[in-house]
Design a protein around this motif. Structure first.
Motif, PDB file in Angstrom:
ATOM      1  N   PRO A 274       0.817  -1.221   0.000  1.00  0.00           N
ATOM      2  CA  PRO A 274       0.000   0.000   0.000  1.00  0.00           C
ATOM      3  C   PRO A 274       0.846   1.264   0.000  1.00  0.00           C
ATOM      4  N   TYR A 275       1.973   1.226   0.675  1.00  0.00           N
ATOM      5  CA  TYR A 275       2.885   2.373   0.682  1.00  0.00           C
ATOM      6  C   TYR A 275       3.391   2.667  -0.732  1.00  0.00           C
ATOM      7  N   LEU A 276       3.826   1.628  -1.430  1.00  0.00           N
ATOM      8  CA  LEU A 276       4.363   1.820  -2.771  1.00  0.00           C
ATOM      9  C   LEU A 276       3.275   2.170  -3.778  1.00  0.00           C
ATOM     10  N   PHE A 344      15.325 -13.100   2.028  1.00  0.00           N
ATOM     11  CA  PHE A 344      14.998 -12.940   3.450  1.00  0.00           C
ATOM     12  C   PHE A 344      13.737 -13.739   3.759  1.00  0.00           C
ATOM     13  N   ARG A 345      13.362 -13.758   5.046  1.00  0.00           N
ATOM     14  CA  ARG A 345      12.210 -14.557   5.440  1.00  0.00           C
ATOM     15  C   ARG A 345      11.063 -13.669   5.931  1.00  0.00           C
ATOM     16  N   MET A 346      11.090 -13.233   7.181  1.00  0.00           N
ATOM     17  CA  MET A 346       9.944 -12.491   7.718  1.00  0.00           C
ATOM     18  C   MET A 346       9.867 -11.060   7.197  1.00  0.00           C
ATOM     19  N   HIS A 347      11.020 -10.393   7.039  1.00  0.00           N
ATOM     20  CA  HIS A 347      11.034  -8.971   6.689  1.00  0.00           C
ATOM     21  C   HIS A 347      11.890  -8.742   5.445  1.00  0.00           C
ATOM     22  N   PRO A 348      11.421  -9.167   4.298  1.00  0.00           N
ATOM     23  CA  PRO A 348      12.256  -9.026   3.092  1.00  0.00           C
ATOM     24  C   PRO A 348      12.428  -7.588   2.616  1.00  0.00           C
ATOM     25  N   ALA A 349      11.425  -6.695   2.875  1.00  0.00           N
ATOM     26  CA  ALA A 349      11.461  -5.327   2.341  1.00  0.00           C
ATOM     27  C   ALA A 349      11.862  -5.376   0.867  1.00  0.00           C
ATOM     28  N   TRP A 350      11.192  -6.201   0.106  1.00  0.00           N
ATOM     29  CA  TRP A 350      11.662  -6.593  -1.231  1.00  0.00           C
ATOM     30  C   TRP A 350      10.956  -5.864  -2.367  1.00  0.00           C
ATOM     31  N   PHE A 351       9.806  -5.275  -2.084  1.00  0.00           N
ATOM     32  CA  PHE A 351       9.134  -4.495  -3.116  1.00  0.00           C
ATOM     33  C   PHE A 351       9.838  -3.144  -3.251  1.00  0.00           C
ATOM     34  N   ARG A 352       9.779  -2.592  -4.442  1.00  0.00           N
ATOM     35  CA  ARG A 352      10.443  -1.329  -4.729  1.00  0.00           C
ATOM     36  C   ARG A 352       9.475  -0.378  -5.425  1.00  0.00           C
ATOM     37  N   ILE A 353       9.825   0.904  -5.441  1.00  0.00           N
ATOM     38  CA  ILE A 353       9.025   1.885  -6.173  1.00  0.00           C
ATOM     39  C   ILE A 353       9.093   1.521  -7.655  1.00  0.00           C
ATOM     40  N   GLY A 354       7.977   1.097  -8.201  1.00  0.00           N
ATOM     41  CA  GLY A 354       7.931   0.714  -9.602  1.00  0.00           C
ATOM     42  C   GLY A 354       7.977  -0.772  -9.865  1.00  0.00           C
ATOM     43  N   GLY A 355       8.141  -1.596  -8.827  1.00  0.00           N
ATOM     44  CA  GLY A 355       8.187  -3.041  -9.074  1.00  0.00           C
ATOM     45  C   GLY A 355       8.720  -3.798  -7.886  1.00  0.00           C
ATOM     46  N   VAL A 356       9.678  -4.705  -8.154  1.00  0.00           N
ATOM     47  CA  VAL A 356      10.297  -5.504  -7.099  1.00  0.00           C
ATOM     48  C   VAL A 356      11.807  -5.386  -7.233  1.00  0.00           C
ATOM     49  N   ALA A 357      12.540  -5.914  -6.249  1.00  0.00           N
ATOM     50  CA  ALA A 357      13.985  -5.689  -6.188  1.00  0.00           C
ATOM     51  C   ALA A 357      14.754  -6.447  -7.256  1.00  0.00           C
ATOM     52  N   ALA A 358      14.258  -7.604  -7.660  1.00  0.00           N
ATOM     53  CA  ALA A 358      14.980  -8.427  -8.632  1.00  0.00           C
ATOM     54  C   ALA A 358      13.989  -9.366  -9.307  1.00  0.00           C
TER      55      ALA A 358
END
Length: 587
Positions: A274-276, A344-358
């Protein structure tokens, strides 16, 4: 991207202008298109009363109530002069429409009339605004601090309150100060409407928590008991408050992403979304189909891991010890897939502005398929082990029940609302991130009791498995991240190929992308209900105001209404069935 007003905004604005001709609400364009109207403080109660009781398909759900300190904001073109703004976010589920009402306030000690007589769940929201902003609500039944200690000085979300400990004076506490803090933690039962004298017998005042395994976190409920029967229950929160919204004012748009993981810490990357989504509305970024589908798949994995934890601990709280151990095995299998994809497992913080990290790694299909083959049989085993268990059913069926109208009055959303029989799921009602392309059902209950709240979540696990399988079979090709200049960081493969991309990478990560001034909102169907971020940009590299609307905050406020007349053991089952985490409550 320019701010917009959608058609429903024009419709409801015209209706309110006609109804309140002498003090017509003034519309404000926003990036999210939610009807946003400024009203005079003297007209506030009349306007809100009309929206709840006077319009066809009324706005029955008080979704959020918050404030903005406007005193150092630069970009307020077309908005009324204001030192502080109070913001009311209402939802009409019947018309599937939102409206945002804003009131401008002046002076260092502003006030507004309380709306607790209109919405029962306004109680905590108004206390929170008073606590963090110092805005009074005249007529509130008990306007005291809710997040900060009673002894706290100042209002932390005001702009003149320090954001970092290094900006404050050196902390120290002498013995007298310790005694004062300890005294402030003691409760006066009469202050909360509780009494010890029952006429011919005494009532017991009991603290359940804040350190007790059945309250699932640092959370206290003050109980007035007649024997083992609950006469009154008063939830006490704030022990887990970490200033997550204040942190949003000092982080860049990009560097704040990991903080979102820690809100509903069982929801993982679902908290990023929701943030992104809100930022992407501001920036005018269109997320590629592949990135959207990857986001959906990871969100549903986290919905499963969260619901499995609920399922196991709920069964444990009502007396069945074994299921939680089996379910942790399943959660680890799901985390193995999440870790293989995100690192990562519980806290990947993997989404990015415009998509995902990889992009997805090689072999991801095999891991996902193995989990999809594993999980259905386990759910059938748990049904025999838990849901059909006689003791669990006797301790759950008919306990803590409420209907859809009561749920909406308290601001209840998600599985706890659907347990009443109302099939309202944001993924179906307002599809986002490509959910309109997936075939799945909305599980509902019949009685809105403890047992139905469990049944709904169990069936949601099955529906999440359906969605993940569709992601596996129909994963689109293409980019995992948009190529828009405000995407942060840019697509990695291009970073070392051209100077423009390298510059965007350096600026976006070190300083943060610059977002256009304005306001926006992003919302998802989270693990525990509707989860949203209301963001205000002042045209800088970070948020001017970050408001986190979580489902657990209003859900806990309903505990007294659910608990009265039941036994303490029933209260434990009720608490377990709510499915909350205290970081989601306190932020």
């Amino acid at each position: 991207m320019s701010a917009v007003l959608d058609a429903p905004a024009s419709d409801i604005a015209a209706e309110l202008r006609q109804r309140f001709a002498d003090a017509a609400p003034r519309p404000q364009p926003t990036f999210d298109g939610i009807p946003t109207l400024w009203v005079e403080a003297s007209q506030l109660l009349a306007v809100l009363r009309h929206l709840k009781h006077g319009v066809v398909q009324p706005y029955l759900l008080l979704f959020d109530l918050t404030a903005i300190d406007e005193r150092v904001r630069v970009h307020r073109d077309g908005q009324p002069a204001s030192d502080f703004t109070v913001v009311y976010h209402l939802i009409s589920l019947a018309r599937n429409s939102d409206i945002r009402i804003k009131v401008a306030l002046r002076g260092p000690a502003p006030s507004l009339p309380s709306i607790t007589a209109l919405w029962r769940n306004a109680d905590w929201y108004e206390r929170e605004v008073w606590d963090l902003f110092g805005i009074r609500f005249d007529g509130h039944p008990h306007l005291v601090r809710i997040m900060m200690p009673r002894t706290w000085e100042g209002h932390p979300l005001r702009k003149d309150h320090y954001a970092r400990a290094t900006e404050a004076e050196r902390f120290g506490m002498d013995e007298a100060g310790m005694d004062r803090e300890q005294a402030a933690l003691k409760i006066d039962p009469a202050e909360w409407g509780m009494q010890t004298d029952g006429g011919d017998h005494d009532f017991m005042i009991l603290n359940l928590g804040p350190n007790h395994p059945s309250v699932h976190g640092v959370f206290r409920i003050m109980l007035q008991l007649d024997g083992e029967e609950v006469v009154e229950a008063v939830p006490d929160i704030g022990y887990h408050h970490r200033g997550a919204e204040k942190m949003g004012e000092r982080q860049s748009w990009h560097s704040y992403i990991p903080y979102t993981d820690r809100i509903d810490y069982l929801g993982g990357v679902m908290n990023n979304l929701p943030y992104l989504m809100a930022i992407e509305k501001m920036a005018g970024i269109t997320v590629p189909a592949r990135a959207q589908t990857i986001r959906v798949m990871l969100c549903e994995f986290f919905r499963i891991t969260s619901h499995l934890l609920f399922y196991g601990t709920y069964a444990q709280d009502v007396g069945s010890m074994s299921p939680v151990f089996y379910m942790f095995v399943d959660r680890q299998k799901a985390y193995d897939v999440i870790e293989a994809i995100t690192g990562f497992r519980m806290h990947p913080a993997w989404f990015r502005i415009g998509g995902v990290a990889a992009d997805l790694p090689q072999g991801w299909e095999r891991l996902v398929r193995e989990f999809l083959d594993w999980m259905p049989k386990r759910l059938r085993d748990y049904e025999k082990m838990a849901l059909k268990n006689t003791i669990l059913r006797k301790r759950s069926i008919g306990i803590g029940a409420y209907d859809a109208d009561e749920a909406i009055e308290w601001g209840v959303t998600g599985p706890n609302l659907r347990a009443t029989g109302l099939a309202w799921d944001l993924r179906k009602a307002r599809p986002y991130s490509g959910y309109e392309n997936f075939d799945f059902e909305i599980p509902t209950g019949n009685n809105g009791d403890v047992y139905d709240r469990c049944l709904v979540r169990v069936e949601e696990i099955r529906q999440s498995l359906r969605i993940i399988e569709q992601c596996l079979k129909h994963m689109p090709s293409g980019d995992y991240k948009a190529r828009h200049p405000l995407t942060t960081p840019p697509v990695k493969e291009r970073t070392m190929q051209d100077i423009d991309t390298l510059i965007h990478h350096f600026l976006g990560v070190s300083w943060g992308p610059v977002m256009p001034p304005g306001e926006t909102f992003g919302m998802v169907e989270g693990t525990k209900g509707l989860n949203g971020y209301y963001l205000v940009s002042d045209g800088g590299t970070g948020s001017y105001r970050t408001r986190i609307r979580t489902p657990s905050f209003p859900h806990l406020q309903q505990i007294p209404a659910m608990a009265r007349g039941f036994m303490v053991a029933d209260l434990i089952a009720i608490i377990a069935s709510i499915d909350f985490v205290m970081a989601d409550v306190d932020r």
